[in-house]
Motif scaffolding. Structure first.
Motif: not given
Length: 1149
Positions: A387-394
C-alpha cells in the motif's frame, strides 16, 4: 504493591546490585551474582507472577538495570546477564499468563504487570539506552562468522528480543491523552531508535545475505514500529495534500454543517412564541396504544415525532457471547518528525530490503522453521508495504516478490485455514477472526496492486497483470472465497471493520472480473464438483436377486439362450461399460472373483443375458488362471453352456438384509447416518458473470450488506458506494429487488431519507427510493408483501412473491428437484385411495397409496404434501416417517404381552428362543428378544435360553488339545467344557448329519480341519458374511501387532445386526472358542476378545484356515468347469477396536 511487602530475600538481592549517586551508578562486588539470582527467582515465580510484580514495584529496571548497561557496557559477563534479565522482565503479559485471565484476582495481577511494562517502556524512551544497545549490536555484527562465538549469536538475539518486547508494550490510554501530531511514548521510543542508529542496523540485517537467521526477528520489530501508522497517510507526509483529500474534507464539513442547521431548525420549532401553562393532552388518530384505543399523548405537539412505544422501557441486555466484537483502537497520527523518519525508512526498506527479506521469510514459513502464527507478520508486511508503494510512487519492481500467483495462493491458503479454525475453535474464534482480517487486508492489497498494474504505461507490467488475472479468475477457490466469508460472517466474533474490508474487497474483485469478462468473447474457468458415492448400511441395502427353484430356472433358460444367440448374430449389441471388479474397493482384485461370479448369476436372473456374457468375458481377462471363467479360446457354445452352469449353481451368498419399503427414499432419509465416499471431479466450463453474480443473491450476503449499511454515517464514501453497487447488482441486474423487502432495511431507508444531510448520500437515497417504489408497486397487487417484510427471504420465496404464490412446482426452489404437477385425474385417484386405506387399522396409509398409484415416480413426501393441500389431512405430522433401522426399536405394550404369551407357550421346548423369534409378529433379532426377556424378568440369565441337546456317544469333546493354537487355546478349556452341555444344536442338518460330522471330527487329527468343518457348517447356515468379518478382524489384529510391536486384547465389536446375531449363535461361538478367541469374562465385559498371547503368525494361520474353506467349496459346481465362488464381501464391516485406539471400519481385504 508496597515496597515494604517485598520478599526479604528478593529485597536483599536487589540491594546487593548497587546504588545510584547522582547520575553515577556504583555497582556492588557481587552485582553479577545478584543479577543471576534475580533470573533464578523469575524462573520459579508462581501463577500470580509475584516476583515480577515486586521487581516492577521496586522499579529495579529503571533504577538499577538500565544504569548498569549504560555505565558498564565493557563488562561482558554483567552486560549479558543484565540483558537476559531485562528480556525476561519485559516479555508480554499475555505470554506470562498464557491468556487474559477471567478470574478477577488473576486479572488484577495481569493488569498490574501491564502497568509495570508501560513504566518500563517510558524508561526505554532514551537515546542513551538505545545508543549502548546499538553500539553493542554493531560490534557483534562486525565480527565475521568464523570469529563469532555462540555467545555472540545469543547476545544478538537477546538484543533483538529486548527491542521487540519494548515495542510490543501497549500504550496506556489514560496516561497518553494526547492529540494527533503529539509525541506519544511509542513515538519517543522510535525517535530514540532513530537517533541511536538502530533503524539502520535493522535495515542491514534485513538486506544482508549473511544474517538471514534474524529475518523473522527483524520483520516482527518492523511490524511493531509501524503498528500505529497508516501507509497511505505515511506516504503523503511532507507533501501537499491532494485535491481528492481536500474534497473529502469539504464534503465531511458540509455534512456536519447541514446536520447542525437541521438541529437548530428543530429546536426553533419546539419553542413557542409564548408560554402556555396548559401542557395539553391529545388523541392521536391512527396510532393505537397498548389496547385497541387510539393513543393519548400528554406532551406538546412538537414532541410527537419523537414518540415511541419503547420510551421508558429498560433496554434488553445482550449476553456477552452475542455482543458485537470490539473494534480495534483508532489510530492516531504521530509527530511530524517521527512520520518523516518512518517515511524515509519505508522508502529505503522497499528499495533495498523488501524483496530479499520477504523471500527469506516465506521460505522459512514454508519449511516450518518459524514459530506458530509467525505468518501474520508476513501478511502485515504484504498489506502495509504494498500500500505504501502504491500511494508513494507506484513501482511494481520494488514489490515483485509478493506480486505473483504464488503469493495469491499462499494468502488464500492462510485465509481459508483461519476461516476453518474460527468455525472449529469456538473458544479462540475472536483471535482467529483477527488473523483472518489480516489475511483479508493482504489479499485486498494484492488485488489493488494488480489493478494498478493494468494502468501502468509499461507493456510488460500490463502483461504480467493479465497473466495473474488469468490464473486467479480461472481457479475456483478464488471465486468461492468471498461467498464463504459472507456465509459464515458472525458479528459476535468479527468486527464491523472486517465486514467493511470484505465488502470493499468483494467490490474490487467483481469489478476486475467483470472488466476481464467484458474484453473477451468467452472465458473458460475451472469447476470442481464433489461427487459422493453413498454406501448404504446393510439394513438399507437393496436385496440382490435370489436364486429361483430349478423348475423356474429351466423355464427361464430358453429365453436367455435366445438372447445369447441374438448376441452371437450381432442382432443385439453387447454393453461396453462392464467392469468385473471394483478398483476403489479395499478388497484385492484377486479376492473379487467370487463377487464377479455372483454378479454374472444376478445378471442372468435379471434376464440380462448380454450383460452376463460381457461380464464373463471381462472376468476371463482379469482372472485367466485355471480357466475359472472358461478358456481364452472358448467358442460361443461353450460360453453359453458355462453361463447355464453358473445359472444353476448354488453359489454362496451373503445373508439378505431386511428389505425396506420402496417409497421411503426421500430427502429426509438422506439425513440418516451413512458412509460417503467423496471424490472431487475437476472439469472446465464456460464462465458466465451473471450466473456467478447470482450466487451473491442469498440471505446471508444481503444481511451482511444491510448490517454495514446501518452505519452509513460512519462509513466512508467509498464503502457506501461498494454497498450501493452490490445491492444495485442484486436488485437491477438480477431482478431480485424483493430480497431487500425487509423491515430492517426499510428502517434504514426511512432514517436515510429523513437525514438532513441526505444530499451527501445521493447514491443511497436514489437506491432507497427505487426499492420503495418497487415495493409499493408490488403491494398494489399482492397485499401479503406487508407480512413478508418481517422475514428474510430466499430466491424461491422472492419468485413466489412476484409471480404469485403457488407458481413454483412441487419441489422447486433452491437446490430441489422438480416434480410433475398433479393432474385432476391423479388427484381424484389419490382421494379414492386415501379414503380406501385410511380406515385400515395398523396399515401404512401412504405406503399403501404409493403401492397402488398408477403414475410412477411419486415419492412419499409428494403424496403427503398433496394430501395436505387437498384438505384430506391437517398436517404432514399426521403421517410420521418410519425411520429405517428404527422400525422395531421400541416395544409396544401389545408386543410385550405377545412375548410373554410365547414365552409361556414354548417354555418347555428344546429351542425356546428359536420358537419365540419364529412366531413373533414384529420380526426382531435374537439379541433384541434376549434383551427384552431379561428386562422383563422372564429369565434370569442368557443360559436359560440356549437350545438344549443331548450329547451323541460318538461326538468327541472339543478339548483344548485340538485347538490349532496349542497351549494358547487351553486357557478357555474349563469355560468351554462347562458350556458344552448348554450349546444349542445348529438349526441346519439333522441328528444323522451331526453324528456323521462327529465321527469325521473324531477321526481327524488336524486342528485346521476342525476349524474348516465348523466354517463349512456356518456357511451353509448363511453366515458367510460374518465369517469374512471374523477373518478381517484377525488379519487386522495381526497387522497392528506387527506394526506396534506390542499385543493387547482386542475386542470384537459387531456393528452390523447380522454380525451381532452371529456372535449370539452357538455354532459361531464354538468356532470362536476353537480359534482361541476368549468369551466375556464377567458382567463388565460385553464382547469377545482376541487374547494378547496370540502371535501375528497364529492369527494369520487361523484366518487362512477360515478362508481356506471358501476356496475348497468353489470346486463343487456342476459341469466340472472348475468354477470358483465365495461369499460376498459385506459393505461397511464391523470394528475390531483396540482398548486405546479407535479403529475405522474393517473392510474386506
Amino acid at each position: 504493591m508496597d515496597l515494604y511487602m517485598m520478599n526479604c530475600e528478593l529485597l536483599a538481592t536487589c540491594s546487593a546490585l548497587g546504588y545510584l549517586e547522582g547520575d553515577v551508578y556504583h555497582k556492588e562486588p557481587d552485582c553479577l551474582e545478584s543479577v543471576k539470582d534475580l533470573i533464578r527467582y523469575l524462573r520459579y515465580e508462581d501463577e500470580t507472577r509475584d516476583v515480577r510484580q515486586q521487581l516492577g514495584a521496586a522499579q529495579i529496571l529503571q533504577n538499577d538495570l538500565l544504569p548498569l548497561i549504560t555505565q558498564y557496557p565493557q563488562d561482558k559477563l554483567l552486560f549479558d546477564a543484565v540483558i537476559r534479565l531485562m528480556v525476561n522482565l519485559t516479555q508480554p503479559a499475555l505470554l506470562c499468563f498464557g491468556k487474559v485471565p477471567r478470574n478477577p484476582g488473576s486479572r488484577h495481577c495481569f493488569l498490574q504487570v501491564v502497568s509495570y511494562l508501560q513504566a518500563y517502556k517510558e524508561a526505554f524512551a532514551s537515546a542513551k539506552v538505545f545508543g549502548v544497545l546499538s553500539e553493542k549490536l554493531y560490534d557483534l555484527l562486525q565480527l565475521d562468522w568464523e570469529q563469532r562465538q555462540e555467545e555472540d549469536n545469543l547476545l544478538v538475539e537477546r538484543i533483538l528480543l529486548l527491542v521487540r518486547n519494548v515495542l510490543h508494550i501497549p500504550a496506556d490510554p489514560e496516561e497518553e491523552k494526547s492529540v494527533d501530531d503529539d509525541a506519544s511514548t511509542h513515538d519517543r521510543v522510535l525517535w530514540a531508535m532513530h537517533l541511536s542508529g538502530m533503524d539502520d542496523l535493522l535495515k542491514f540485517l534485513a538486506s544482508s545475505s549473511a544474517e538471514q537467521q534474524w529475518g523473522l526477528h527483524v520483520l516482527e520489530i518492523i511490524s511493531l514500529m509501524f503498528r500505529d501508522q497508516d501507509p497511505e497517510q505515511l506516504a503523503a507526509t511532507g507533501q501537499a495534500r491532494p485535491a481528492k483529500e481536500q474534497a473529502a474534507d469539504v464534503r465531511d464539513l458540509e455534512v456536519l454543517r447541514q446536520r447542525e442547521l437541521a438541529e437548530r431548525k428543530s429546536r426553533a420549532f419546539q419553542r413557542g412564541s409564548r408560554h402556555s401553562r396548559f401542557g395539553g393532552s391529545y388523541v392521536v388518530q391512527g396510532l393505537k396504544s397498548i389496547g385497541d384505543r387510539d393513543l393519548v399523548f400528554h406532551k406538546g405537539l412538537h414532541n410527537l415525532k419523537e414518540h415511541s412505544h419503547d420510551l421508558g422501557k429498560e433496554p434488553r441486555r445482550v449476553p456477552k457471547r452475542r455482543q458485537p466484537a470490539r473494534e480495534a483502537e483508532p489510530r492516531r497520527r504521530s509527530a511530524l518528525n517521527v512520520r518523516l523518519f518512518l517515511r524515509e525508512f519505508c522508502g529505503d526498506f522497499l528499495e533495498n530490503c523488501y524483496n530479499p527479506l520477504m523471500h527469506l521469510v516465506k521460505d522459512q514459513l514454508l519449511r516450518e522453521k518459524s514459530q506458530q502464527h509467525d505468518e501474520t507478520y508476513y501478511l502485515w508486511a504484504v498489506a502495509f508495504f504494498m500500500a505504501f508503494n502504491r500511494a508513494r510512487h507506484f513501482r511494481p519492481e520494488l514489490v515483485s516478490e509478493t506480486v505473483s500467483v504464488r503469493a495469491f495462493h499462499f494468502i488464500e491458503q492462510n485465509l481459508t485455514a483461519y476461516y476453518e479454525a474460527m468455525l472449529l475453535d469456538k473458544q479462540e474464534a475472536t483471535a482467529w477472526a483477527r488473523r483472518m482480517h489480516l489475511a483479508l487486508k493482504a489479499y485486498r492489497e494484492l488485488l489493488t496492486t494488480v489493478q494498478e498494474m493494468d494502468r501502468s504505461p509499461d507493456e510488460a507490467v500490463r502483461d504480467s497483470s493479465k497473466i495473474i488475472k488469468n490464473n486467479i479468475f480461472y481457479l475456483m477457490e478464488y471465486r468461492e472465497l468471498f461467498l464463504a466469508l459472507f456465509r459464515k460472517f458472525e458479528e459476535s466474533h468479527q468486527p464491523r471493520s472486517f465486514l467493511r474490508d470484505l465488502v470493499e474487497t468483494t467490490h474490487l474483485f467483481l469489478k476486475m472480473l467483470e472488466a476481464f469478462c467484458r474484453g473477451r468473447n468467452s472465458l473458460v474457468v475451472q469447476s470442481k464438483r464433489v461427487r459422493r458415492k453413498k454406501q448404504p448400511r446393510a439394513g438399507r441395502a437393496a436385496p440382490p436377486a435370489q436364486p429361483c427353484a430349478p423348475q423356474e430356472l429351466e423355464e427361464m433358460w430358453p429365453s436367455l439362450a435366445e438372447q445369447l444367440s441374438a448376441c452371437a448374430q450381432g442382432a443385439e449389441p453387447l454393453p461396453e461399460d462392464v467392469v468385473p471388479f471394483d478398483a476403489a474397493s479395499e478388497t484385492p482384485v484377486e479376492e473379487q472373483r467370487a463377487e464377479a461370479m455372483v454378479r454374472i448369476q444376478d445378471s442372468l436372473l435379471g434376464r440380462r443375458a448380454p450383460a452376463a456374457l460381457t461380464l464373463l468375458r471381462s472376468a476371463r481377462e482379469v482372472w485367466p488362471e485355471q480357466d475359472v471363467f472358461g478358456s481364452p479360446q472358448a467358442a460361443l457354445e461353450e460360453e453359453i453352456q458355462l453361463l447355464r452352469q453358473i445359472l444353476f449353481a448354488p453359489l454362496p451368498r451373503q445373508a439378505v438384509p431386511e428389505v425396506e419399503e420402496p417409497g421411503e427414499e426421500e430427502e429426509e432419509e438422506e439425513e440418516e447416518v451413512e458412509e460417503e465416499l467423496a471424490s472431487v471431479q475437476v472439469s472446465e466450463k464456460e464462465f458466465n458473470f451473471l450466473d456467478y453474480l447470482k450466487r451473491f443473491a442469498s440471505t446471508s450476503v444481503v444481511k451482511a450488506y444491510v448490517l454495514l449499511l446501518r452505519g452509513y454515517r460512519q462509513n466512508s464514501a467509498h464503502t457506501n458506494h461498494c454497498v450501493a453497487k452490490m445491492l444495485h447488482r442484486i436488485a437491477c441486474d438480477l431482478k431480485m429487488e424483493a430480497l431487500l423487502f425487509q423491515l430492517s432495511a426499510f428502517c434504514i431507508f426511512r432514517r436515510l431519507l429523513s437525514d438532513p444531510s441526505a444530499a451527501a448520500y445521493k447514491e443511497l437515497v436514489t437506491f432507497a427510493k427505487y426499492i420503495l417504489g418497487k415495493f409499493f408497486a408490488l403491494a398494489a397487487t399482492n397485499k401479503k408483501v406487508y407480512v413478508e417484510l418481517l422475514f428474510w427471504k430466499s430466491t424461491a420465496t422472492v419468485r413466489e412473491m412476484t409471480e404469485g404464490y403457488g407458481s413454483l412446482q412441487e419441489g422447486e426452489g433452491s437446490g430441489a428437484r422438480r416434480a410433475p404437477k398433479w393432474t385432476p385425474q391423479e388427484e381424484e385417484e389419490l382421494r379414492e385411495l386415501y379414503l380406501k386405506y385410511k380406515g385400515v387399522e395398523g396399515a401404512d396409509v401412504v405406503g399403501s397409496i404409493l403401492a397402488h398409484l398408477r403414475a410412477p415416480g411419486r415419492t412419499r413426501k409428494q403424496v403427503v404434501k398433496q394430501l395436505v393441500r387437498l384438505g384430506l389431512a391437517e398436517s404432514e405430522r399426521d403421517f410420521p416417517w418410519e425411520r429405517k433401522g428404527m422400525r422395531h426399536v421400541l416395544w409396544t405394550e401389545e408386543q410385550e404381552l405377545e412375548l410373554q404369551r410365547l414365552f409361556e407357550e414354548f417354555q418347555g421346548a428344546d429351542d425356546l428362543l428359536g420358537n419365540i423369534t419364529k412366531h413373533l409378529t414384529a420380526k426382531r433379532s435374537r439379541a433384541r428378544v434376549v434383551e427384552k426377556l431379561l428386562s422383563l424378568g422372564l429369565v434370569a440369565e442368557r443360559k436359560e435360553l440356549y437350545k438344549k441337546r443331548k450329547r451323541k456317544p460318538g461326538l468327541p469333546s472339543m478339548s483344548e488339545d485340538r485347538s490349532p493354537w496349542g497351549a494358547a487355546g487351553r486357557e478357555d478349556s474349563a469355560e468351554e467344557s462347562d458350556s458344552e452341555e448348554e450349546e444349542e444344536a445348529w438349526e441346519e442338518g439333522g441328528s444323522g448329519a451331526r453324528a456323521m460330522e462327529g465321527h469325521r471330527d473324531q477321526g481327524n487329527e488336524n486342528p485346521e480341519q476342525d476349524v474348516q468343518g465348523l466354517a463349512r457348517r456356518l456357511r451353509q447356515e448363511g453366515l458367510a458374511g460374518s465369517l469374512l468379518w471374523l477373518q478381517n478382524c484377525l488379519n487386522r489384529a495381526a497387522e497392528d501387532r506387527e506394526e506396534d510391536g506390542t499385543a493387547q486384547p482386542v475386542p470384537l465389536v459387531p456393528l452390523l445386526e447380522e454380525n451381532e446375531d452371529a456372535v449370539e449363535n452357538r455354532g459361531f461361538q464354538k468356532l470362536l472358542r476353537k480359534v482361541g478367541v476368549r468369551a466375556p469374562a464377567n458382567e463388565q465385559e460385553s464382547f469377545w476378545r482376541i487374547p494378547a498371547k496370540l502371535s501375528p503368525e497364529q492369527l494369520r494361520r487361523v484366518a487362512a484356515s477360515i478362508a481356506q474353506e471358501e476356496s475348497e467349496g468353489e470346486e463343487g459346481l456342476p459341469g466340472g468347469a472348475g468354477l470358483r465362488a465365495g461369499a460376498e464381501s459385506p459393505g461397511p464391516a464391523d470394528l475390531a477396536a483396540g482398548p486405546e485406539e479407535e479403529r475405522g471400519p474393517s473392510h474386506a481385504r
